[in-house]
Design a protein around this motif. Structure first.
Motif, PDB file in Angstrom:
ATOM      1  N   ALA A  13      57.288 -18.922  29.304  1.00 27.86           N
ATOM      2  CA  ALA A  13      57.066 -17.534  28.905  1.00 27.86           C
ATOM      3  C   ALA A  13      57.682 -16.605  29.941  1.00 27.86           C
ATOM      4  O   ALA A  13      57.710 -16.916  31.132  1.00 27.86           O
ATOM      5  CB  ALA A  13      55.563 -17.263  28.779  1.00 27.86           C
ATOM      6  N   GLY A  14      58.145 -15.510  29.493  1.00 33.45           N
ATOM      7  CA  GLY A  14      58.744 -14.518  30.389  1.00 33.45           C
ATOM      8  C   GLY A  14      59.716 -13.680  29.620  1.00 33.45           C
ATOM      9  O   GLY A  14      59.958 -13.912  28.433  1.00 33.45           O
ATOM     10  N   MET A  94      54.110 -18.853  32.803  1.00 37.56           N
ATOM     11  CA  MET A  94      54.328 -17.441  32.518  1.00 37.56           C
ATOM     12  C   MET A  94      54.740 -16.729  33.792  1.00 37.56           C
ATOM     13  O   MET A  94      53.965 -16.642  34.738  1.00 37.56           O
ATOM     14  CB  MET A  94      53.041 -16.840  31.972  1.00 37.56           C
ATOM     15  N   THR A 101      58.895  -5.744  30.444  1.00 39.96           N
ATOM     16  CA  THR A 101      58.761  -6.702  29.352  1.00 39.96           C
ATOM     17  C   THR A 101      57.570  -6.315  28.493  1.00 39.96           C
ATOM     18  O   THR A 101      56.565  -5.832  29.005  1.00 39.96           O
ATOM     19  CB  THR A 101      58.624  -8.142  29.868  1.00 39.96           C
ATOM     20  N   THR A 104      55.884 -10.639  27.148  1.00 35.39           N
ATOM     21  CA  THR A 104      55.127 -11.508  28.057  1.00 35.39           C
ATOM     22  C   THR A 104      53.660 -11.091  28.153  1.00 35.39           C
ATOM     23  O   THR A 104      52.778 -11.948  28.041  1.00 35.39           O
ATOM     24  CB  THR A 104      55.795 -11.569  29.440  1.00 35.39           C
TER      25      THR A 104
END
Length: 174
Positions: A13-14, A94, A101, A104
């Motif tokens: 995730a990111g 993450m 963002t 996220t």
């Protein structure tokens, strides 16, 4: 796979839209590329939503308000696919930091709600890597508090994030 090894999937995730590494801006040297390589060396599989979705034509696809319903349907598909991939993974890594963002924090919220409802063995282990010199934002703490102490760790550097995943993988193999 040697006898008895369980396959482990890590969801990376990111930021998707702001994926370039802050230091050299070379997309081939992002933290995700490094994590894929480092985890593959440990025989740990990864899924990267940045490689899954190509929404490059999003701006031109919905040029006016009369296509808003179509936009909402497509956005829901993306949200559902993303959530399914996260919840089906064994670990979610993450990375949160200074890049702007939207997705996220949404993923963090989805996981917090999922962790709160799911039984422990059906929830992915969450490794939150806070990659900034700034304090961890309150929203991260709020989402963590929703998890009721279930299956997560907060780390402050890449090495600790990868080591946390390796440790979890080794526990899974026992």
């Amino acid at each position: 796979i040697k006898g008895g090894d369980k396959i482990m999937m890590v969801y990376l995730a990111g930021a998707i839209d702001m994926i370039q590494d802050r230091k050299d801006r070379d997309i081939t040297k992002t933290w995700k590329a490094k994590a894929k390589e480092d985890l593959a060396n440990q025989r740990i599989s990864t899924i990267d939503p940045a490689g899954t979705f190509n929404m490059a034509s999003q701006i031109t696809r919905y040029p006016n308000l009369d296509r808003f319903d179509e936009f909402v349907k497509d956005a829901k598909k993306l949200y559902d696919i993303n959530g399914y991939n996260m919840f089906a993974s064994d670990v979610v890594l993450m990375r949160l930091g200074d890049e702007p963002t939207i997705g996220t924090p949404m993923e963090l919220m989805m996981l917090a709600e999922h962790h709160n409802k799911a039984v422990l063995d059906k929830s992915p282990f969450l490794v939150i890597w806070w990659d900034s010199n700034r304090p961890v934002p309150y929203y991260v703490g709020a989402m963590i508090s929703k998890m009721n102490g279930k299956n997560f760790v907060l780390v402050f550097n890449y090495t600790d994030a990868i080591e946390s995943i390796k440790t979890y993988y080794n526990k899974m193999q026992e």
